[in-house]
Design a protein around this motif. Structure first.
Motif, short mmCIF file in Angstrom:
data_model
loop_
_atom_site.label_atom_id
_atom_site.label_comp_id
_atom_site.label_asym_id
_atom_site.label_seq_id
_atom_site.Cartn_x
_atom_site.Cartn_y
_atom_site.Cartn_z
N GLU A 102 0.83 -1.21 0.00
CA GLU A 102 0.00 0.00 0.00
C GLU A 102 0.86 1.26 0.00
O GLU A 102 0.54 2.25 -0.65
N ALA A 103 1.97 1.21 0.75
CA ALA A 103 2.86 2.37 0.81
C ALA A 103 3.49 2.67 -0.55
O ALA A 103 3.53 3.82 -0.99
N VAL A 104 3.97 1.63 -1.23
CA VAL A 104 4.58 1.81 -2.55
C VAL A 104 3.52 2.28 -3.55
O VAL A 104 3.77 3.16 -4.38
N ARG A 105 2.33 1.71 -3.47
CA ARG A 105 1.23 2.09 -4.37
C ARG A 105 0.90 3.58 -4.19
O ARG A 105 0.74 4.33 -5.15
N LEU A 106 0.79 4.02 -2.92
CA LEU A 106 0.49 5.42 -2.64
C LEU A 106 1.59 6.34 -3.15
O LEU A 106 1.32 7.43 -3.66
N PHE A 107 2.83 5.89 -3.00
CA PHE A 107 3.94 6.71 -3.47
C PHE A 107 3.83 6.95 -4.97
O PHE A 107 3.94 8.09 -5.45
N VAL A 111 16.87 9.38 5.30
CA VAL A 111 15.94 10.30 5.95
C VAL A 111 15.43 11.32 4.94
O VAL A 111 14.25 11.68 4.94
N PHE A 112 16.31 11.78 4.04
CA PHE A 112 15.89 12.68 2.97
C PHE A 112 14.88 11.98 2.04
O PHE A 112 13.89 12.59 1.61
N ALA A 113 15.15 10.71 1.73
CA ALA A 113 14.24 9.95 0.86
C ALA A 113 12.86 9.83 1.50
O ALA A 113 11.83 9.99 0.85
N LEU A 114 12.84 9.55 2.81
CA LEU A 114 11.58 9.45 3.54
C LEU A 114 10.86 10.79 3.56
O LEU A 114 9.64 10.86 3.34
N ALA A 115 11.61 11.87 3.80
CA ALA A 115 11.03 13.21 3.83
C ALA A 115 10.44 13.58 2.47
O ALA A 115 9.35 14.16 2.39
N LEU A 116 11.15 13.24 1.40
CA LEU A 116 10.66 13.53 0.05
C LEU A 116 9.37 12.77 -0.22
O LEU A 116 8.40 13.33 -0.76
N SER A 117 9.33 11.50 0.17
CA SER A 117 8.12 10.69 -0.02
C SER A 117 6.93 11.29 0.72
O SER A 117 5.82 11.34 0.20
N LYS A 118 7.18 11.74 1.95
CA LYS A 118 6.11 12.35 2.76
C LYS A 118 5.59 13.63 2.09
O LYS A 118 4.38 13.87 2.05
N MET A 119 6.53 14.45 1.58
CA MET A 119 6.13 15.69 0.94
C MET A 119 5.33 15.43 -0.34
O MET A 119 4.35 16.12 -0.62
N ILE A 120 5.75 14.41 -1.10
CA ILE A 120 5.03 14.07 -2.34
C ILE A 120 3.60 13.65 -2.00
O ILE A 120 2.64 14.10 -2.64
N GLN A 146 1.86 14.33 0.75
CA GLN A 146 1.13 15.47 1.31
C GLN A 146 0.68 16.45 0.23
O GLN A 146 -0.47 16.92 0.24
N LYS A 147 1.55 16.75 -0.72
CA LYS A 147 1.20 17.69 -1.80
C LYS A 147 0.09 17.12 -2.68
O LYS A 147 -0.82 17.85 -3.10
N ALA A 148 0.16 15.81 -2.95
CA ALA A 148 -0.88 15.17 -3.77
C ALA A 148 -2.21 15.19 -3.03
O ALA A 148 -3.26 15.47 -3.62
N GLN A 149 -2.17 14.87 -1.73
CA GLN A 149 -3.39 14.92 -0.92
C GLN A 149 -3.98 16.33 -0.91
O GLN A 149 -5.20 16.51 -1.07
N ASN A 150 -3.13 17.33 -0.71
CA ASN A 150 -3.59 18.72 -0.69
C ASN A 150 -4.29 19.08 -2.00
O ASN A 150 -5.35 19.73 -2.00
N PHE A 151 -3.70 18.66 -3.11
CA PHE A 151 -4.29 18.96 -4.42
C PHE A 151 -5.68 18.36 -4.54
O PHE A 151 -6.63 19.04 -4.97
N ILE A 152 -5.83 17.09 -4.17
CA ILE A 152 -7.13 16.42 -4.29
C ILE A 152 -8.15 17.06 -3.35
O ILE A 152 -9.29 17.33 -3.74
N LEU A 153 -7.74 17.31 -2.09
CA LEU A 153 -8.67 17.87 -1.10
C LEU A 153 -9.13 19.27 -1.51
O LEU A 153 -10.31 19.62 -1.35
N GLU A 154 -8.21 20.06 -2.06
CA GLU A 154 -8.58 21.41 -2.52
C GLU A 154 -9.58 21.34 -3.67
O GLU A 154 -10.53 22.13 -3.74
N ASN A 155 -9.35 20.39 -4.59
CA ASN A 155 -10.28 20.22 -5.72
C ASN A 155 -11.66 19.76 -5.27
O ASN A 155 -12.69 20.21 -5.78
N LEU A 156 -11.69 18.86 -4.29
CA LEU A 156 -12.97 18.39 -3.77
C LEU A 156 -13.73 19.50 -3.06
O LEU A 156 -14.96 19.61 -3.17
N GLU A 157 -13.00 20.35 -2.33
CA GLU A 157 -13.65 21.49 -1.66
C GLU A 157 -14.24 22.46 -2.68
O GLU A 157 -15.33 23.00 -2.47
N LYS A 158 -13.54 22.69 -3.79
CA LYS A 158 -14.05 23.59 -4.84
C LYS A 158 -15.32 23.01 -5.46
O LYS A 158 -16.28 23.74 -5.73
N GLN A 159 -15.33 21.67 -5.67
CA GLN A 159 -16.52 21.03 -6.24
C GLN A 159 -17.72 21.17 -5.30
O GLN A 159 -18.82 21.48 -5.73
#
Length: 467
Positions: free
Chosen positions: A390-395, A439-448, A450-463
């Motif tokens: 699931e983690a790799v799929r989400l990434f 640790v940088f790789a983990l941080a990058l994965s988290k940011m990716i 989070q940014k993808a989640q933010n994009f989807i959530l913002e679009n859903l709120e606009k809808q």
């Protein structure tokens, strides 16, 4: 980012999406399992297998065969020395006569390499990453023909995520009323309380007990230790309260965990009863300080009103954080369940091994693992594999969204996330130059993610706003 970043990615969980969208996604995944490509150099029979595994059967044509033989001759010619001739300048027929077997062996190796490179270029099916292993066999190698077999992992085919098709219900925000505020004030007073041990009698209502809890089906597994509970209906499960009332310090009590009568039918149905061992480490009473201006100042506020205002704001912030966490977990589950695609097994195994190594770094977990039965170890491996998949799929899904939408992630954002990761383990000041690559790789994965989640959530709120 490179494909090696898919290791060490964060966990996830959440619900379902429209059937139509799921059907369309699955339809996109129905790629041909066999194809044939051909040009003047090679004919390639491609078979696409589960786990992003690609199998090539490559028939080498005469022009490429000649190229391999010429390459092999030049290689051998550069390396050998023949008396009477400068190195690399001896006649071709003389070199072929003296070093024919070496040239033939080198030509076979060069033919295999050239055939594979030609097949990759023709089919445009890339290797998973630069570290991908290519398994190779020679099916036939005669004077007029040659056929080679190869297999390797390729990149997954990521479906496009359309936020408009997601049915995401926002969790309710917990309201902060007098009851919640009073409890927060009480917890603050308990922090400054005067504690007195009780040794002559058993536990009574409104006492505080410090407990260890172990499961009896796994005697070496401690669920929690040295944990304080208030002996009351509000702060203790009914079965636990019933088990310890009247019991003294040092007593060990066997009990069965059960759902409270006030639990919902859904909670009761999903509750798993367990035989447990409760150990009473200490019984105490607490003398709480008066709730007055003196106490408020000790707690860091000007007065009682300001203290309550601070606690109320803190509770609201925690409630908002809890809601945000829940909605992101639901979104993760929606993405996992509604956008299926094939994944390379090597990436899942790498992630699973990383997670297992993290567990083994904890001495208590290592001891627990050593005492596990073969079945329990197998179950743990299966669960780790599920989490890793699931983690790799989400990434991959979140990275595809970030790339598709051209969402920027700055180096500063990744560095800050990496610092936060390290600071959870102790150090307050972190030198960026000394942050480990993983640790940088983990941080990058988290940011990716989070940014993808933010994009989807913002679009859903606009809808929802348009509706």
């Amino acid at each position: 980012t490179t494909d090696k970043d898919s290791s060490k990615v964060g966990q996830a969980s959440a619900k379902t999406s429209p059937k139509k969208q799921k059907a369309e996604t699955k339809k996109e995944e129905k790629i041909p399992t066999k194809e044939t490509f051909s040009n003047e150099e090679v004919t390639v029979h491609v078979e696409k297998k589960p786990g992003c595994l690609i199998s090539f059967e490559v028939e080498m044509h005469s022009p490429l065969r000649k190229k391999a033989e010429e390459k092999a001759f030049k290689q051998v010619r550069k390396e050998v020395e023949i008396p009477g001739f400068r190195k690399g300048k001896a006649p071709k027929d003389l070199i072929e006569k003296k070093y024919g077997p070496s040239i033939a062996s080198q030509a076979k190796n060069d033919a295999a390499d050239l055939a594979f490179q030609s097949a990759l270029k023709l089919t445009q099916i890339p290797l998973l990453n630069q570290n991908t292993k290519v398994h190779f066999n020679i099916k036939s190698y005669a004077e007029e023909s040659a056929t080679f077999l190869y297999s390797y992992e390729t990149l997954p085919n990521i479906p496009k995520v359309d936020p408009s098709g997601l049915d995401l219900e926002k969790p309710a925000l917990q309201e902060i009323g007098e009851k919640e505020l009073d409890e927060a004030v009480k917890q603050m007073r308990l922090f400054y309380a005067k504690w007195s041990p009780i040794t002559e009698r058993g536990a009574e209502e409104n006492d505080y007990v410090i407990l260890d809890l172990q499961t009896l089906d796994k005697p070496n597994e401690t669920v929690f230790s040295d944990t304080r509970f208030e002996v009351s209906d509000t702060h203790m499960a009914s079965w636990m309260k019933k088990a310890i009332l009247g019991k003294k310090t040092g007593e060990k009590i066997e009990a069965t965990s059960e759902p409270d009568q006030t639990a919902s039918e859904e909670e009761k149905a999903s509750f798993e009863k367990k035989q447990v061992l409760l150990i009473i480490k200490k019984i105490e009473t607490a003398e709480l300080p008066e709730l007055n201006e003196e106490f408020a100042k000790k707690a860091g506020a000007e007065n009682v009103e300001k203290l309550k205002e601070f606690l109320q704001n803190m509770l609201k912030q925690k409630s908002a954080e809890k809601q945000d966490k829940e909605i992101r977990e639901k979104l993760n589950r929606l993405l996992i369940e509604n956008f299926p695609f094939d994944l390379p097994k090597s990436l899942i195994e790498a992630e699973k091994n990383h997670r297992k190594n993290q567990i083994l770094r904890d001495p208590s977990r290592t001891k627990e693992l050593a005492s596990m039965s073969a079945n329990d170890k197998r179950s743990m491996d299966e669960e780790l594999f599920r989490q890793s998949e699931e983690a790799v799929r989400l990434f991959y899904l979140s990275r595809a969204i970030v790339r598709e939408e051209k969402i920027q992630i700055s180096e500063n954002e990744v560095e800050n996330e990496a610092r936060k990761t390290l600071q959870t383990f102790g150090p307050v000041h972190v030198d960026t130059k000394k942050i480990p690559e993983e640790v940088f790789a983990l941080a990058l994965s988290k940011m990716i993610l989070q940014k993808a989640q933010n994009f989807i959530l913002e679009n859903l709120e606009k809808q929802q706003a348009k509706i």
